[in-house]
Design an enzyme around this catalytic site. Structure first.
Site, PDB file in Angstrom:
ATOM      1  N   PRO A 263       1.885   3.023 -31.389  1.00  0.00           N
ATOM      2  CA  PRO A 263       2.014   1.958 -30.394  1.00  0.00           C
ATOM      3  C   PRO A 263       3.437   1.652 -29.940  1.00  0.00           C
ATOM      4  O   PRO A 263       3.637   0.834 -29.055  1.00  0.00           O
ATOM      5  CB  PRO A 263       1.416   0.749 -31.107  1.00  0.00           C
ATOM      6  CG  PRO A 263       1.711   0.985 -32.549  1.00  0.00           C
ATOM      7  CD  PRO A 263       1.570   2.478 -32.749  1.00  0.00           C
ATOM      8  N   GLY A 264       4.458   2.267 -30.563  1.00  0.00           N
ATOM      9  CA  GLY A 264       5.808   2.120 -30.032  1.00  0.00           C
ATOM     10  C   GLY A 264       6.828   1.489 -30.952  1.00  0.00           C
ATOM     11  O   GLY A 264       7.981   1.316 -30.555  1.00  0.00           O
TER      12      GLY A 264
ATOM     13  N   LYS B  48       8.375   2.632 -33.703  1.00  0.00           N
ATOM     14  CA  LYS B  48       9.492   3.531 -34.014  1.00  0.00           C
ATOM     15  C   LYS B  48      10.280   3.871 -32.753  1.00  0.00           C
ATOM     16  O   LYS B  48      11.506   4.000 -32.792  1.00  0.00           O
ATOM     17  CB  LYS B  48       8.974   4.786 -34.711  1.00  0.00           C
ATOM     18  CG  LYS B  48       8.347   4.514 -36.083  1.00  0.00           C
ATOM     19  CD  LYS B  48       7.861   5.800 -36.721  1.00  0.00           C
ATOM     20  CE  LYS B  48       7.256   5.558 -38.096  1.00  0.00           C
ATOM     21  NZ  LYS B  48       5.973   4.819 -38.035  1.00  0.00           N
TER      22      LYS B  48
ATOM     23  N   ASP C 201       0.347  16.936 -24.415  1.00  0.00           N
ATOM     24  CA  ASP C 201       0.140  17.628 -25.677  1.00  0.00           C
ATOM     25  C   ASP C 201       1.498  18.168 -26.134  1.00  0.00           C
ATOM     26  O   ASP C 201       2.303  18.624 -25.320  1.00  0.00           O
ATOM     27  CB  ASP C 201      -0.847  18.779 -25.472  1.00  0.00           C
ATOM     28  CG  ASP C 201      -1.299  19.393 -26.788  1.00  0.00           C
ATOM     29  OD1 ASP C 201      -0.471  20.057 -27.442  1.00  0.00           O
ATOM     30  OD2 ASP C 201      -2.468  19.213 -27.156  1.00  0.00           O
TER      31      ASP C 201
ATOM     32  N   CYS D 252       1.473   8.330 -42.599  1.00  0.00           N
ATOM     33  CA  CYS D 252       1.104   7.145 -43.381  1.00  0.00           C
ATOM     34  C   CYS D 252      -0.014   7.515 -44.346  1.00  0.00           C
ATOM     35  O   CYS D 252      -1.037   6.852 -44.444  1.00  0.00           O
ATOM     36  CB  CYS D 252       0.707   5.972 -42.480  1.00  0.00           C
ATOM     37  SG  CYS D 252      -0.651   6.309 -41.338  1.00  0.00           S
TER      38      CYS D 252
END
Length: 456
Positions: A110-111, A113, A158, A229
């Site tokens: 979602p942004g 990092k 991609d 993660c």
């Protein structure tokens, strides 16, 4: 209930530490907060966040108490802070990211990092923030807008397409790879229900493919930062071991000492002999507050001369003379100084680009700062314009913590401007930080905060 296969694997991996690990997974998930330096500057006092605990491996992050409802606070809406798992925050702190660097975040939504990196490289750096899934790319754009990021180009490609666009172009490539999500078990029941050994293997194959796609984008002397993660060696150390075996120009290097102090060494999988895999880092909830994270920092051998190459030509439209005149007049009428950059059009939207990277020919979701649209000869500013350049606005209403107009504005209501500003476009600031835009008419500010962002 943890999957039995996962329990067996972690018992073997952690040995005597497993009971502490299992106990940590039974505790509530930890949420962290990062101060967004792009908009908050040097300030550390964020009103309304209460008591908080600093994290040792970064100067910008802390754990607030309590954390409930933090996403509805004015500080969050204004982009002063970003809510993020402490383990996820740790990844970008693996190395000393320099101002002016070119950085690629290859799997960016979602942004969190991406925004960390944007703050570190500064406005004179360049961030390519890529997210393959279009729906998630839109979420990424929304977060970067709120956080006031100016130097990013957001694409939805991609990773196999990226080597066709760039060669040895980036000082740092981040691969926060899609994974089985074992590190999210205590905050996401779907991660538990969706776990299987087969999925772990499938994720490892995809991660290997993504790394293979990215290696040629790193400059000589540059860095490739891999993270997941999850805890599975199949998705972590074994992926790194295969990559290093096939790409001898890369080597594992130590992360910063402050991160080493709160993480465990990487493991050497059964049958493998690479002792350097211990340089990888494992972020465990029984060692540090936060969820699971794996981090591997690799450096590419220096190469002389550097062969940085962009392999495509920009295919964008520029505003015509009339449109450019309307844009410049709006900016000069409303800003104390006009930002440097070039204007481009995507459909009806006009953006200003301050970075030097050409805009790719397709799948571009955000090329720079989205300024607004020209409709019937009138310029209508975009939310990103106020967030990124609000500090330059001639008309500004600064609301303080506790001002009842803050809640009214965030609900989408008109608010009273008092005698502070004259009629025209204005920025509403919270504690001196640009929140969003409005239009002052007769002492009242008509609300232009996007409906999808408002509090209920």
């Amino acid at each position: 209930m943890l999957p039995q296969g996962f329990q067996d694997k972690m018992k073997k991996l952690l040995g005597d530490e497993y009971p502490s690990f299992e106990q940590a997974l039974c505790a509530p998930a930890v949420r962290g907060v990062r101060i967004n330096r792009i908009k908050s500057g040097d300030r550390n006092d964020i009103p309304g966040l209460g008591v908080h605990t600093r994290l040792s491996y970064t100067e910008d992050c802390f754990i607030p108490e309590p954390c409930d409802g933090i996403g509805t606070t004015a500080a969050h809406h204004a982009g002063m802070i970003y809510v993020q798992d402490p383990g996820a925050m740790a990844t970008v702190n693996a190395l000393d990211v320099k101002r002016g660097w070119w950085v690629l975040d290859s799997c960016a939504s979602p942004g969190g990092k991406s925004a960390q990196l944007a703050a570190k490289i500064g406005d004179d750096g360049f961030l390519l923030s890529n997210e393959y899934v279009p729906k998630r790319a839109k979420i990424l754009v929304g977060n970067l807008e709120r956080l006031g990021v100016k130097n990013a180009l957001v694409t939805s490609l991609d990773t196999s397409e990226l080597p066709r666009l760039f060669s040895e172009a980036f000082d740092l490539v981040l691969c926060d790879a899609p994974c089985s999500g074992e590190g999210m078990f205590r905050k996401n029941d779907e991660a538990i229900s969706g776990w299987s050994k087969e999925n772990v293997v499938a994720c490892a194959e995809r991660q290997t493919e993504i790394l293979e796609n990215l290696h040629s984008l790193v400059k000589g002397g540059g860095y490739l930062l891999y993270s997941t993660c999850t805890y599975s060696p199949e998705e972590n150390e074994l992926v790194i071991e295969r990559f290093l075996t096939e790409h001898e120009e890369f080597s594992l290097v130590p992360v910063r000492d402050t991160l080493c102090a709160v993480t465990a060494d990487g493991v050497i999988p059964e049958g493998k002999t690479r002792d350097d895999l211990r340089l990888c880092r494992r972020f465990y909830p029984h060692i540090s507050p936060g969820e699971g994270q794996f981090i591997a920092l690799m450096k590419k051998r220096e190469k002389q001369p550097n062969m940085q190459t962009i392999l495509y030509k920009e295919a964008t439209f520029t505003p015509n003379r009339t449109e450019e005149s309307i844009i410049k007049r709006f900016l000069s009428d409303n800003l104390t100084s006009v930002p440097e950059g070039r204007f481009i059009k995507q459909g009806e939207c006009v953006s200003i680009i301050s970075h030097d990277c050409p805009v790719p020919p397709r799948s571009v979701f955000m090329p720079g700062v989205m300024l607004g649209e020209i409709r019937k000869g009138i310029f209508h500013p975009h939310h990103h314009f106020f967030s990124a350049y609000g500090a330059l606005m001639k008309r500004a209403l600064n609301l303080k913590y506790g001002d009842p107009r803050v809640k009214k504005y965030l609900r989408g209501e008109e608010i009273d401007a008092g005698d502070e500003i004259t009629d025209g476009w204005c920025v509403i600031c919270y504690e001196g930080v640009p929140l969003a835009g409005g239009k002052c008419v007769g002492g009242r500010i008509k609300n232009h905060y996007p409906k999808g962002l408002r509090n209920n």
